[in-house]
Scaffold this active site. Sequence first.
Site, short mmCIF file in Angstrom:
data_model
loop_
_atom_site.label_atom_id
_atom_site.label_comp_id
_atom_site.label_asym_id
_atom_site.label_seq_id
_atom_site.Cartn_x
_atom_site.Cartn_y
_atom_site.Cartn_z
N GLN A 11 10.29 -2.15 -6.95
CA GLN A 11 10.88 -1.03 -7.71
C GLN A 11 12.24 -1.10 -8.07
O GLN A 11 13.28 -1.01 -9.04
CB GLN A 11 10.25 0.37 -7.85
CG GLN A 11 8.66 0.68 -7.83
CD GLN A 11 8.47 1.92 -8.22
OE1 GLN A 11 8.15 2.76 -9.18
NE2 GLN A 11 7.92 2.74 -7.11
N ALA A 60 9.34 -4.60 1.41
CA ALA A 60 8.87 -4.37 1.95
C ALA A 60 6.91 -3.71 2.02
O ALA A 60 6.38 -4.63 0.63
CB ALA A 60 9.31 -2.90 1.99
N THR A 62 3.96 -2.19 1.35
CA THR A 62 4.46 -0.41 0.83
C THR A 62 2.51 0.19 0.69
O THR A 62 2.59 0.96 0.67
CB THR A 62 4.96 -0.63 -0.36
OG1 THR A 62 4.85 -0.74 -1.13
CG2 THR A 62 6.21 -0.84 -0.55
N TYR A 125 2.39 2.42 8.61
CA TYR A 125 3.57 2.49 7.16
C TYR A 125 4.73 3.27 8.06
O TYR A 125 5.77 2.25 8.09
CB TYR A 125 3.29 2.80 5.79
CG TYR A 125 4.59 2.89 5.04
CD1 TYR A 125 5.14 1.83 4.30
CD2 TYR A 125 5.02 3.81 4.91
CE1 TYR A 125 6.06 1.92 3.46
CE2 TYR A 125 6.25 4.01 3.21
CZ TYR A 125 6.67 3.56 3.58
OH TYR A 125 8.11 3.06 2.47
#
Length: 297
Positions: A11, A60, A62, A125
Amino acid sequence: MRIVVTGRHGQVAQALYERAAGTNAEIVLLSRPEIDLTRQSDIETALSAVKPDAVVNAAAYTAVDQAESEPDLAYAINAEGAGAVARAAAKLGVPMVQLSTDYVFDGTAEQPYRETDPTNPLSVYGASKLAGERAVAKATPDHAVLRTSWVYSPFGKNFVRTMLALARQRDEVRVVWDQVGSPTSALDIADGVLGVVRNLLAEPTRSDLRGIFHMTADGTATWAAFAEAIFAASRAAGGPSAKVIPIPTTEYPTPAKRPTNSRLDSSALAAAHGIRLPHWRQSLQPCIERLLAQDAN
């Protein structure tokens, strides 16, 4: 200025590419196969070939819940991979921006978290992202770690897109009410990142521009309140909506624990970099309208 951004399809990476258009910033998006954070030996070569003025590590792992069953992969990307990117940036002599998360905190504080507050991640995470922060700091002093939260945008998978999809399928949606944070537009994050990069390049010796900063939208909400705002914005644009049924976290168990309080104090970023992100409600409506237009097409 040429900025290499890892994670082409994320994003924030997509938002950076859009926001940089028409400015003096050239965004070069790198992802697999050009760069793979699990293959550290290739990272320096890939970055060197682009000759960047700065590096933004937006790549990453995620998948928060899946990370509980894939900790090695999460750490390989979020920790070791981030450290390798930082080492490459240091060898190239360019500043690095590392994107991080509210999940480095356990959410038990009663007030918004400051950068100096103790970290205590509840999930693989969160722990892997915290390890990435530390790896970056160890590799290069010329860095800015930007912690953000509850990211939404017209790109990829996110809570806003999920809510709109659910509203097309059902009249009621059950959403957690006892977790609070700041929904933050990836487009606003991109504007903030570009501002930070410009500051790092303009003043390479200013230590107060470097280190850890919180960067979230103004305002806070629970997930349930965020969902209600999404449906209200969608209705206003002629899109689908549903009734929100608030539920406690205990009624929506997940493999990874989430912080109850994800509010981050972004005043240090404003003081050092002069950057404040707008209120999340201000950025929500245009995001909704873009998503509805995408679906119509």
